[in-house]
Design an enzyme around this catalytic site. Structure first.
Site, PDB file in Angstrom:
ATOM      1  N   ASP A  41     -11.117  74.763-122.664  1.00 35.13           N
ATOM      2  CA  ASP A  41     -11.578  73.391-122.715  1.00 35.13           C
ATOM      3  C   ASP A  41     -11.907  73.026-124.163  1.00 35.13           C
ATOM      4  OD1 ASP A  41     -12.590  71.141-120.863  1.00 35.13           O
ATOM      5  OD2 ASP A  41     -12.497  72.890-119.560  1.00 35.13           O
ATOM      6  N   ASP A  58     -11.229  67.642-122.808  1.00 36.43           N
ATOM      7  CA  ASP A  58     -12.219  67.042-121.920  1.00 36.43           C
ATOM      8  C   ASP A  58     -12.529  65.597-122.294  1.00 36.43           C
ATOM      9  OD1 ASP A  58     -14.398  67.361-119.875  1.00 36.43           O
ATOM     10  OD2 ASP A  58     -15.627  66.810-121.605  1.00 36.43           O
ATOM     11  N   GLU A 106      -7.698  65.215-120.077  1.00 41.04           N
ATOM     12  CA  GLU A 106      -8.367  64.464-119.027  1.00 41.04           C
ATOM     13  C   GLU A 106      -8.586  63.089-119.641  1.00 41.04           C
ATOM     14  OE1 GLU A 106     -12.415  64.785-116.384  1.00 41.04           O
ATOM     15  OE2 GLU A 106     -12.468  64.858-118.543  1.00 41.04           O
ATOM     16  N   HIS A 131     -12.971  71.426-110.910  1.00 39.32           N
ATOM     17  CA  HIS A 131     -14.414  71.702-110.894  1.00 39.32           C
ATOM     18  C   HIS A 131     -15.248  70.435-110.710  1.00 39.32           C
ATOM     19  CE1 HIS A 131     -13.442  70.295-114.832  1.00 39.32           C
ATOM     20  NE2 HIS A 131     -14.721  70.103-115.086  1.00 39.32           N
ATOM     21  N   ASP A 132     -14.619  69.265-110.739  1.00 37.99           N
ATOM     22  CA  ASP A 132     -15.364  68.016-110.540  1.00 37.99           C
ATOM     23  C   ASP A 132     -15.175  67.449-109.134  1.00 37.99           C
ATOM     24  OD1 ASP A 132     -16.386  67.930-113.127  1.00 37.99           O
ATOM     25  OD2 ASP A 132     -14.701  66.767-113.906  1.00 37.99           O
TER      26      ASP A 132
HETATM   27  O1  ISL Z   1     -13.856  58.626-116.467  1.00 43.70           O
HETATM   28  C1  ISL Z   1     -14.478  59.101-115.589  1.00 43.70           C
HETATM   29  C2  ISL Z   1     -14.583  58.469-114.259  1.00 43.70           C
HETATM   30  O2  ISL Z   1     -13.785  57.341-114.178  1.00 43.70           O
HETATM   31  C3  ISL Z   1     -15.184  60.339-115.653  1.00 43.70           C
HETATM   32  O3  ISL Z   1     -14.667  60.989-114.548  1.00 43.70           O
HETATM   33  C4  ISL Z   1     -14.995  61.270-116.816  1.00 43.70           C
HETATM   34  O4  ISL Z   1     -13.806  61.169-117.468  1.00 43.70           O
HETATM   35  C5  ISL Z   1     -15.156  62.659-116.283  1.00 43.70           C
HETATM   36  O5  ISL Z   1     -16.350  62.713-115.545  1.00 43.70           O
HETATM   37  C6  ISL Z   1     -15.243  63.632-117.380  1.00 43.70           C
HETATM   38  O6  ISL Z   1     -15.406  64.910-116.831  1.00 43.70           O
HETATM   39  C7  ISL Z   1     -15.410  65.943-117.752  1.00 43.70           C
HETATM   40  O7  ISL Z   1     -16.413  65.771-118.728  1.00 43.70           O
HETATM   41  C8  ISL Z   1     -17.752  65.826-118.259  1.00 43.70           C
HETATM   42  C9  ISL Z   1     -18.012  67.057-117.391  1.00 43.70           C
HETATM   43  O8  ISL Z   1     -19.242  66.917-116.752  1.00 43.70           O
HETATM   44  C10 ISL Z   1     -16.923  67.275-116.371  1.00 43.70           C
HETATM   45  O9  ISL Z   1     -17.138  68.467-115.676  1.00 43.70           O
HETATM   46  C11 ISL Z   1     -15.616  67.276-117.086  1.00 43.70           C
HETATM   47  O10 ISL Z   1     -14.529  67.547-116.255  1.00 43.70           O
HETATM   48  C12 ISL Z   1     -18.629  65.856-119.478  1.00 43.70           C
HETATM   49  O11 ISL Z   1     -18.172  66.798-120.388  1.00 43.70           O
END
Ligand code: ISL
Ligand code: CA
Length: 535
Positions: free
Chosen positions: A100, A202, A255, A322-323
């Site tokens: 990441d 990320d 992402e 993981h989300d």
């Molecule tokens: O854009 C979003 C929703 O429309 C968010 O989902 C965002 O892009 C996403 O939550 C980002 O997630 C990532 O970064 C976070 C972390 O908590 C997550 O686990 C990770 O996947 C902060 O670093």
């Protein structure tokens, strides 16, 4: 590694949440040596590379996405030497390893932020985003993804700092060239000195922000995020990153929420002029009011992304991470039969598929009973906010806990022994009680199907970068597409379904199927039936 610049088009990735994969030293927390012990398992699945969720030094306010030192591994995972061993072992087995890259923000315990806080003229002040404020008047009304205001006030300098996630995750100021140079240096270090093979970037579409006077139109839908979603000017930063990635032949997947399938995605992932090798869309994760995944919505989103990136660009494919909750629980009906159908429908699309640890053995959502069991800060905030908004405890729990991202982060279920063979002591997070029946020793059928799907991807040009054509787009349950000579038909429902092909298909032979079947234009599909035919 890898001279073939197109290798990722036939590759499959395996995502590991390190805290929950394998504990090697009996402290109840997964670690790098644990992952190393299990590399042959991962290799036997057939995947080409591993993506590790953050293992950097971190206070763990946000599962490691709050980094306090980019150049070190958190002691709970091991040492830099352990990491080098793991990397070398991966390479020996012919797998790549990506990490990441979390550069939208750091932890508030990062030395840059500790300095930045001290005074307005600290050399690190502009590494972060500060603006004048008072205790009760923030610079604007923007909100964080974690359900709190996007600003936190600090008395000593009478300013507030900006954060789009937890208050312990201050956002970095990408407009500052000094900060950018620090990031670029760090990226080079991991790729060049350490020798990793690439990054999962990320929250990368958020690194550029609008001016603070931008007014939010509403707090619904996508609007609250507009001021930091793929904002103009981000291209320059992405281009600079891309130049570095190219120097090291790195594989990159972003992402990038807010980058639209029909506006941005192809540019971001164009083979020649794009910034990244692929991006994850986040749109298909939208859920029905009862918390279930929306199959028809999923189909529509994925079909659109596939079409929009057909000429140019590249997808990254996933049904779990993981989300998100486990797919078998929210899209499936909890049965392995449904997990198989889910596997087939996405693994043969155009793009680079990712498998989230445990998905290949059918792990399901952790059945939380009470909010006191939940450690994750953001889930707790969302839950208590919902109570404040007037939801009943039951409703708030259902929406914000039972369907939160924590339900999919439980320890990997290796065996039916105590603690599922993950550890020898009480683990950092409870093992899913299903482990006696759902574990790596028992779930050989689903695992075997994943092996077959990966093999198809490796062997067949049509599956790698062949075209794609969709059938029955209006069906609420049947997902069906043609990849050149391959026809994929999946019934994503516990109800039987029907298909009727009107165009001529000719002779088709069965390649894979949940039951034996000869292709005919009219077929009645069993619940969760899948079929792959070849011309
Ligand atoms: O854009 C979003 C929703 O429309 C968010 O989902 C965002 O892009 C996403 O939550 C980002 O997630 C990532 O970064 C976070 C972390 O908590 C997550 O686990 C990770 O996947 C902060 O670093
Ligand atoms: Ca450990």
């Amino acid at each position: 590694m890898g001279t073939d610049k197109n290798w990722y088009k036939q590759a499959v990735g395996y995502q590991i949440y390190p805290k929950s994969f394998k504990d090697s030293n009996g402290d109840g927390i997964g670690d790098l040596q644990g992952i190393k012990e299990k590399l042959s398992y991962i290799k036997s699945l057939g995947v080409d590379f591993i993506w590790l969720n953050p293992i950097y030094a971190s206070p763990q306010v946000d599962g490691g996405y709050d980094i306090s030192d980019f150049y070190n591994v958190d002691p709970m995972f091991g040492t830099m030497a352990d990491f080098q061993e793991l990397l070398a072992e991966c390479h020996k087995l012919g797998m790549k390893l990506i990490m990441d890259l979390v550069v939208n923000h750091t932890s508030n315990k990062h030395e840059w932020f500790i300095e930045s806080q001290k005074s307005k003229d600290n050399p690190y002040r502009d590494y972060y985003l500060w603006a004048d404020a008072t205790e009760d008047k923030m610079p604007n009304n923007w909100r964080s993804f974690f359900g709190i205001p996007a600003w936190t006030y600090q008395k000593q300098t009478k300013q507030a700092y900006f954060h789009i996630f937890a208050a312990e995750q201050p956002d970095l100021n990408w407009k500052n060239p000094k900060l950018r140079d620090e990031i670029y240096k760090m990226v080079r270090w991991w790729l060049g000195e350490v020798g990793i093979d690439g990054f999962r970037l990320d929250a990368i579409s958020h690194i550029q922000k609008m001016d603070w006077d931008f007014k939010l139109k509403s707090f619904n839908g996508d609007d609250p995020w507009e001021p930091f979603m793929n904002v103009a000017g981000i291209e320059d930063y992405m281009r600079a990153l891309k130049d570095i990635f190219d120097e090291y032949d790195a594989y990159t997947v972003g992402e990038a929420s807010g980058v639209r399938s029909n506006n941005g995605a192809a540019d971001w992932t164009d083979k020649k002029t794009g910034f990244l090798n692929g991006i994850f869309e986040l749109e298909h994760n939208w859920r029905l009011p009862d918390g279930r995944g929306d199959i028809y919505g999923y189909k529509k989103v994925v079909t659109r992304w596939q079409k929009d990136l057909l000429e140019r660009g590249w997808n990254a494919l996933y049904i779990e991470n993981h989300d998100m909750p486990r797919s078998i629980s929210i899209f499936g009906d909890g049965s392995i039969t449904s997990a198989k159908a889910l596997a087939v429908q996405y693994m043969l699309l155009r793009g680079t598929p990712f498998i989230y640890y445990g998905q290949e053995i059918g792990m399901s959502n952790y059945p939380f009973k009470d909010i006191s069991e939940v450690k994750a800060e953001d889930t707790r905030t969302h839950y208590f906010n919902a109570l404040k908004d007037g939801l009943s405890e039951k409703e708030a729990f259902f929406r914000n806990v039972l369907n939160s991202r924590d339900v999919g982060r439980t320890p990997m279920q290796w065996t039916g022994e105590k603690y599922a063979g993950f550890t020898t002591v009480k683990p950092w997070m409870a093992v899913n009680p299903e482990y006696k029946t759902v574990n790596a020793e028992k779930s050989v059928e689903l695992f075997g199907l994943y092996q077959n799907l990966i093999k198809l991807r490796h062997d067949e040009k049509a599956i790698q970068d062949g075209s794609i054509k969709f059938y029955f787009e209006r069906s609420k349950q049947v997902f069906c597409y043609m990849r050149d000579e391959f026809l994929i038909i999946v019934n994503l429902s516990s109800q039987s379904g029907a298909v009727k092909f009107v165009d001529k298909q000719g002779e088709l032979e069965q390649v894979l199927g949940s039951r034996q079947r000869t292709f005919v234009p009219n077929m009645r599909l069993q619940p969760w039936e899948y079929q792959v035919f070849k011309k």
